[in-house]
Design an enzyme around this catalytic site. Structure first.
Site: not given
Ligand SMILES: [Fe+2]
Ligand SMILES: [Fe+2]
Length: 270
Positions: A12, A69-70, A179, A181, A153, A41-42
Site C-alpha cells: 500500500d 477497503n479505502h 492491508h 501495512h 486485501h 488504496e491509501n
C-alpha cells in the site's frame, strides 16, 4: 526468448511520502522488472486515490494498481474509475459497483498477466464472501493466461493464508496479502507453484503508525475521538513489497523475495 517474467508488487502506497518514495525507488530499480503492480488504496493523503494521483503513479511506470477497503474514499473515484485502465477494485463488491475486480495486462515482452483483487471478510466491513467469485474469476482469466496474480486485501492472517492455499489450488501464480501495512517474514512458494506472503507491507513514511503521523494516531487512539489523521513525515520513506519470478508457460512462480528498503529523503525535503 526467455519465458520467465520478473514481477514487482509494492505494498500500500501511503500519501505523498509513499508516492515520492516509490518514484525514487522505481527511477533506480524499475527497469529490472517486466511488470509492476502497486496497491494504491491509501495513495491520496492516506485515503483513496484522486485522478491526479492515479495519473501521477501511472507515470512512474506502474502497470497495474490494486486497492482495498479505502477505494471509495474520494468522491471523484466514481467519475473516473471506469476509464482508469490500470486500476482494479476488489472483486466482491455487490453487482453494479463501478470499476472491475480483475484485469489482463500485456507486458512489453508480450506476456499476458492476469491481476485480481479481493477483500477479506474477517474483521472487515460486511461484504460478499469472495471465495466462489474468486474461483470463477481465476477460471475466466485462465482462459487468457496462466499467469494470475491475486491481491488478497484482508485483516486476518489466517484468512490470508487460507486464501493463499485456495488460490494456489486453483492455479494462481502469486497471492500477495495487503492491508495491515506491516511486512510479514513468511514469504514462500505454496505447493511449489504459488508465490505467497501474508502482507507485503507499505510504502510511505517510516517514522509513523502504518504510514500516518504518530501524534494524531496516538491522540485518536487515546481520546477515542475521530481525530483527523495526517500522513507521517517525508524524511525517511520505506519501500515494502515483494519481487517474484513466474514461468509464463506454466504460470508457476519460481521464487519470491521481500523488499524492505528505507530511503533517506532528508536533503530533498529540508
Ligand atoms: Fe492500506
Ligand atoms: Fe486496507
Amino acid at each position: 526468448m526467455s519465458e520467465k517474467t520478473k514481477i514487482l508488487f509494492l505494498g500500500d502506497i501511503v500519501g505523498r511520502p509513499g508516492r515520492h518514495g516509490v518514484r525514487k525507488f522505481l527511477e533506480k530499480n524499475g527497469s529490472g522488472y517486466d511488470f509492476i503492480i502497486a496497491n494504491v488504496e491509501n495513495a491520496s493523503h492516506g485515503y483513496g486515490l484522486t485522478r491526479r494521483n492515479y495519473e501521477e503513479i501511472s507515470s512512474f511506470g506502474i502497470d497495474a494498481m490494486t486497492s482495498g477497503n479505502h477505494i471509495w474514499d474520494r468522491k471523484e473515484i466514481f467519475e473516473y474509475i471506469n476509464d482508469a485502465d490500470k486500476l482494479i477494485r476488489p472483486l466482491n463488491f455487490p453487482e453494479g459497483a463501478p470499476g472491475v475486480g480483475s484485469g489482463v495486462f500485456k507486458t512489453e515482452k508480450g506476456f499476458l498477466i492476469g491481476v485480481i483483487n479481493i477483500l477479506g471478510v474477517v474483521f472487515m466491513s460486511p461484504l460478499i464472501p469472495p471465495w466462489e467469485l474468486l474461483k470463477k474469476e481465476i477460471e475466466k482469466l485462465k482462459e487468457k493466461t496462466p499467469v494470475i496474480i491475486l491481491d488478497c486485501h484482508a485483516e486476518a492472517t489466517a484468512e490470508k493464508m487460507s486464501c493463499g492455499y485456495i488460490a494456489a489450488k486453483q492455479g494462481a501464480s502469486a497471492v500477495i496479502g495487503t492491508h495491515t501495512h506491516v511486512q510479514t517474514a513468511d514469504e514462500t512458494l505454496l505447493k511449489n507453484t504459488t508465490a505467497y506472503i501474508t502482507d507485503a507491507g507499505f510504502c510511505g513514511s517510516q517514522r509513523s503508525v502504518i504510514g500516518m503521523d504518530v501524534d494524531t494516531s496516538v491522540e485518536r487512539l487515546v481520546k477515542a475521538l475521530p481525530v483527523r489523521l495526517e500522513v507521517g513525515p517525508m524524511d525517511r520513506v520505506q519501500i515494502n513489497g515483494v519481487e517474484f519470478v513466474v514461468d509464463c508457460k506454466t504460470g508457476h512462480a519460481e521464487s519470491i523475495v521481500r523488499i524492505n528498503e528505507v530511503l533517506n529523503l532528508k536533503e530533498e525535503v529540508s
